[in-house]
Motif scaffolding. Structure first.
Motif, PDB file in Angstrom:
ATOM      1  N   SER A  30      45.914  -4.944   5.509  1.00 20.13           N
ATOM      2  CA  SER A  30      46.793  -6.033   5.059  1.00 20.13           C
ATOM      3  C   SER A  30      47.856  -5.571   4.064  1.00 20.13           C
ATOM      4  O   SER A  30      48.689  -6.360   3.629  1.00 20.13           O
ATOM      5  N   ILE A  31      47.840  -4.298   3.703  1.00 15.83           N
ATOM      6  CA  ILE A  31      48.800  -3.782   2.718  1.00 15.83           C
ATOM      7  C   ILE A  31      50.224  -3.902   3.244  1.00 15.83           C
ATOM      8  O   ILE A  31      50.506  -3.604   4.397  1.00 15.83           O
ATOM      9  N   GLU A  32      51.098  -4.357   2.353  1.00 18.39           N
ATOM     10  CA  GLU A  32      52.538  -4.366   2.617  1.00 18.39           C
ATOM     11  C   GLU A  32      53.168  -3.345   1.684  1.00 18.39           C
ATOM     12  O   GLU A  32      52.734  -3.188   0.547  1.00 18.39           O
ATOM     13  N   VAL A  33      54.207  -2.692   2.163  1.00 19.77           N
ATOM     14  CA  VAL A  33      54.839  -1.627   1.388  1.00 19.77           C
ATOM     15  C   VAL A  33      56.324  -1.920   1.207  1.00 19.77           C
ATOM     16  O   VAL A  33      57.002  -2.310   2.154  1.00 19.77           O
ATOM     17  N   VAL A  34      56.791  -1.723  -0.003  1.00 18.00           N
ATOM     18  CA  VAL A  34      58.224  -1.703  -0.281  1.00 18.00           C
ATOM     19  C   VAL A  34      58.568  -0.224  -0.394  1.00 18.00           C
ATOM     20  O   VAL A  34      58.147   0.450  -1.340  1.00 18.00           O
ATOM     21  N   LEU A  35      59.273   0.304   0.602  1.00 21.22           N
ATOM     22  CA  LEU A  35      59.638   1.716   0.651  1.00 21.22           C
ATOM     23  C   LEU A  35      60.985   1.877  -0.043  1.00 21.22           C
ATOM     24  O   LEU A  35      62.008   1.436   0.463  1.00 21.22           O
ATOM     25  N   LEU A  36      60.971   2.508  -1.199  1.00 18.87           N
ATOM     26  CA  LEU A  36      62.156   2.574  -2.044  1.00 18.87           C
ATOM     27  C   LEU A  36      62.672   3.995  -2.211  1.00 18.87           C
ATOM     28  O   LEU A  36      61.904   4.910  -2.488  1.00 18.87           O
ATOM     29  N   ASN A  37      63.975   4.140  -2.043  1.00 19.26           N
ATOM     30  CA  ASN A  37      64.655   5.371  -2.416  1.00 19.26           C
ATOM     31  C   ASN A  37      65.742   5.007  -3.414  1.00 19.26           C
ATOM     32  O   ASN A  37      66.514   4.081  -3.174  1.00 19.26           O
ATOM     33  N   VAL A  56      82.359   5.470  -1.989  1.00 22.97           N
ATOM     34  CA  VAL A  56      81.316   6.140  -2.765  1.00 22.97           C
ATOM     35  C   VAL A  56      79.969   5.458  -2.516  1.00 22.97           C
ATOM     36  O   VAL A  56      78.949   6.122  -2.303  1.00 22.97           O
ATOM     37  N   GLU A  57      79.954   4.127  -2.523  1.00 27.16           N
ATOM     38  CA  GLU A  57      78.709   3.400  -2.260  1.00 27.16           C
ATOM     39  C   GLU A  57      78.195   3.694  -0.858  1.00 27.16           C
ATOM     40  O   GLU A  57      76.987   3.828  -0.648  1.00 27.16           O
ATOM     41  N   ALA A  58      79.094   3.817   0.109  1.00 24.74           N
ATOM     42  CA  ALA A  58      78.686   4.156   1.474  1.00 24.74           C
ATOM     43  C   ALA A  58      78.055   5.546   1.521  1.00 24.74           C
ATOM     44  O   ALA A  58      77.065   5.767   2.226  1.00 24.74           O
ATOM     45  N   MET A  59      78.603   6.486   0.743  1.00 24.78           N
ATOM     46  CA  MET A  59      78.017   7.829   0.659  1.00 24.78           C
ATOM     47  C   MET A  59      76.611   7.774   0.069  1.00 24.78           C
ATOM     48  O   MET A  59      75.686   8.427   0.564  1.00 24.78           O
ATOM     49  N   GLU A  60      76.455   6.994  -0.988  1.00 24.22           N
ATOM     50  CA  GLU A  60      75.147   6.869  -1.636  1.00 24.22           C
ATOM     51  C   GLU A  60      74.136   6.260  -0.669  1.00 24.22           C
ATOM     52  O   GLU A  60      73.001   6.731  -0.565  1.00 24.22           O
ATOM     53  N   GLU A  61      74.538   5.232   0.040  1.00 27.24           N
ATOM     54  CA  GLU A  61      73.659   4.580   1.023  1.00 27.24           C
ATOM     55  C   GLU A  61      73.296   5.546   2.150  1.00 27.24           C
ATOM     56  O   GLU A  61      72.159   5.573   2.619  1.00 27.24           O
ATOM     57  N   SER A  62      74.257   6.341   2.584  1.00 21.53           N
ATOM     58  CA  SER A  62      74.023   7.299   3.661  1.00 21.53           C
ATOM     59  C   SER A  62      72.998   8.349   3.248  1.00 21.53           C
ATOM     60  O   SER A  62      72.097   8.688   4.017  1.00 21.53           O
ATOM     61  N   ALA A  78      52.236   4.627  12.081  1.00 25.46           N
ATOM     62  CA  ALA A  78      50.901   4.235  11.620  1.00 25.46           C
ATOM     63  C   ALA A  78      50.692   2.719  11.648  1.00 25.46           C
ATOM     64  O   ALA A  78      49.601   2.241  11.367  1.00 25.46           O
ATOM     65  N   GLY A  79      51.753   1.979  11.957  1.00 24.00           N
ATOM     66  CA  GLY A  79      51.634   0.520  12.009  1.00 24.00           C
ATOM     67  C   GLY A  79      51.587  -0.138  10.644  1.00 24.00           C
ATOM     68  O   GLY A  79      51.098  -1.269  10.516  1.00 24.00           O
ATOM     69  N   VAL A  80      52.105   0.540   9.622  1.00 21.40           N
ATOM     70  CA  VAL A  80      52.112  -0.022   8.271  1.00 21.40           C
ATOM     71  C   VAL A  80      53.324  -0.945   8.128  1.00 21.40           C
ATOM     72  O   VAL A  80      54.441  -0.574   8.476  1.00 21.40           O
ATOM     73  N   ARG A  81      53.078  -2.152   7.624  1.00 20.00           N
ATOM     74  CA  ARG A  81      54.185  -3.095   7.390  1.00 20.00           C
ATOM     75  C   ARG A  81      54.943  -2.655   6.150  1.00 20.00           C
ATOM     76  O   ARG A  81      54.352  -2.441   5.088  1.00 20.00           O
ATOM     77  N   PHE A  82      56.264  -2.525   6.296  1.00 25.52           N
ATOM     78  CA  PHE A  82      57.064  -2.081   5.155  1.00 25.52           C
ATOM     79  C   PHE A  82      58.463  -2.655   5.219  1.00 25.52           C
ATOM     80  O   PHE A  82      58.956  -3.052   6.265  1.00 25.52           O
ATOM     81  N   THR A  83      59.067  -2.678   4.044  1.00 20.22           N
ATOM     82  CA  THR A  83      60.453  -3.090   3.890  1.00 20.22           C
ATOM     83  C   THR A  83      61.192  -1.936   3.233  1.00 20.22           C
ATOM     84  O   THR A  83      60.868  -1.569   2.096  1.00 20.22           O
ATOM     85  N   PRO A  84      62.162  -1.325   3.933  1.00 14.30           N
ATOM     86  CA  PRO A  84      62.919  -0.243   3.305  1.00 14.30           C
ATOM     87  C   PRO A  84      63.953  -0.803   2.341  1.00 14.30           C
ATOM     88  O   PRO A  84      64.539  -1.864   2.585  1.00 14.30           O
ATOM     89  N   LEU A  85      64.161  -0.100   1.259  1.00 14.57           N
ATOM     90  CA  LEU A  85      65.090  -0.576   0.238  1.00 14.57           C
ATOM     91  C   LEU A  85      65.751   0.621  -0.428  1.00 14.57           C
ATOM     92  O   LEU A  85      65.104   1.636  -0.691  1.00 14.57           O
ATOM     93  N   VAL A  86      67.042   0.487  -0.698  1.00 12.69           N
ATOM     94  CA  VAL A  86      67.796   1.523  -1.395  1.00 12.69           C
ATOM     95  C   VAL A  86      68.364   0.915  -2.663  1.00 12.69           C
ATOM     96  O   VAL A  86      68.905  -0.189  -2.641  1.00 12.69           O
ATOM     97  N   GLU A  87      68.235   1.645  -3.757  1.00 11.98           N
ATOM     98  CA  GLU A  87      68.819   1.247  -5.032  1.00 11.98           C
ATOM     99  C   GLU A  87      69.661   2.409  -5.533  1.00 11.98           C
ATOM    100  O   GLU A  87      69.377   3.571  -5.230  1.00 11.98           O
ATOM    101  N   ILE A  88      70.655   2.098  -6.310  1.00 12.60           N
ATOM    102  CA  ILE A  88      71.508   3.114  -6.904  1.00 12.60           C
ATOM    103  C   ILE A  88      71.436   2.943  -8.412  1.00 12.60           C
ATOM    104  O   ILE A  88      71.668   1.850  -8.926  1.00 12.60           O
ATOM    105  N   ALA A  93      63.993   3.225 -14.016  1.00 14.37           N
ATOM    106  CA  ALA A  93      64.339   1.826 -14.269  1.00 14.37           C
ATOM    107  C   ALA A  93      64.382   1.036 -12.959  1.00 14.37           C
ATOM    108  O   ALA A  93      63.899  -0.102 -12.899  1.00 14.37           O
ATOM    109  N   CYS A  94      64.941   1.628 -11.910  1.00 14.13           N
ATOM    110  CA  CYS A  94      65.006   0.935 -10.616  1.00 14.13           C
ATOM    111  C   CYS A  94      63.613   0.726 -10.032  1.00 14.13           C
ATOM    112  O   CYS A  94      63.308  -0.348  -9.518  1.00 14.13           O
ATOM    113  N   ILE A  95      62.772   1.747 -10.117  1.00 12.59           N
ATOM    114  CA  ILE A  95      61.405   1.635  -9.585  1.00 12.59           C
ATOM    115  C   ILE A  95      60.657   0.513 -10.284  1.00 12.59           C
ATOM    116  O   ILE A  95      60.040  -0.343  -9.641  1.00 12.59           O
TER     117      ILE A  95
END
Length: 141
Positions: A30-37, A56-62, A78-88, A93-95
C-alpha cells in the motif's frame, strides 16, 4: 508507513535507496512514493546572459528528467505507486518542504558517505534533512 518521499540525485546510493523502497513495497504494497529530484538553480552569469529564465528552467527540468528516468522505470517495473516531482532550489530545504506538503510519513534517500571531516566542512544534504525534518529519515549507503 503509507507515504514516503524518495529523494534521488542520480548517485549509486540514490539508486540503492530506490531498490530499498521496492523491497519495502513488496512487503507493504500500500506504500505510495513521492519520487523527488531537486536540481540546483542555474545562476551562472554566462548562461543567464544568453538564455531567458524560461529556457534556463527548461534546462533544469530536462536535467531532472534524465535523473528520474531510470528510477521511474525501476518503480514502474516493480508496480510501486509513485508520483514523480522536480523541484529547483536548495536540496535539503526542498526535500523537507515537499515531504511536509505531501503529508509523507518518512523520507528515504541515499547518503554519499562523506567522512566526518568532509561532512563537517561541507555539510551534507542528509545531515541538513535530519536536522530540519521531524519525519523519520532512512539513509541508504
Amino acid at each position: 508507513m503509507h507515504k514516503l518521499l524518495l529523494a534521488v540525485d542520480g548517485s549509486a546510493a540514490a539508486h540503492r535507496a530506490v531498490q530499498y523502497v521496492v523491497a519495502l513495497a513488496a512487503v507493504f504494497p500500500s506504500i505510495e512514493v513521492v519520487l523527488l529530484n531537486v536540481q540546483p538553480e542555474i545562476d551562472d552569469w554566462s548562461v543567464l546572459r544568453v538564455l531567458t529564465r524560461e529556457e534556463v528552467e527548461a534546462m533544469e527540468e530536462s536535467r531532472a528528467g534524465d535523473v528520474l528516468r531510470e528510477e521511474r522505470a525501476v518503480l514502474q517495473a516493480a508496480g510501486v505507486r509513485f508520483t514523480p516531482l522536480v523541484e529547483i532550489g536548495a536540496p535539503a530545504a526542498c526535500i523537507t518542504r515537499v515531504a511536509a506538503e505531501h503529508n509523507c510519513d518518512g523520507i528515504v534517500m541515499g547518503s554519499r558517505g562523506m567522512g566526518a571531516v568532509s561532512a563537517a566542512l561541507l555539510g551534507s544534504v542528509s545531515s541538513e534533512v535530519l536536522q530540519s525534518s521531524d519525519l523519520p529519515l532512512t539513509l541508504i549507503r
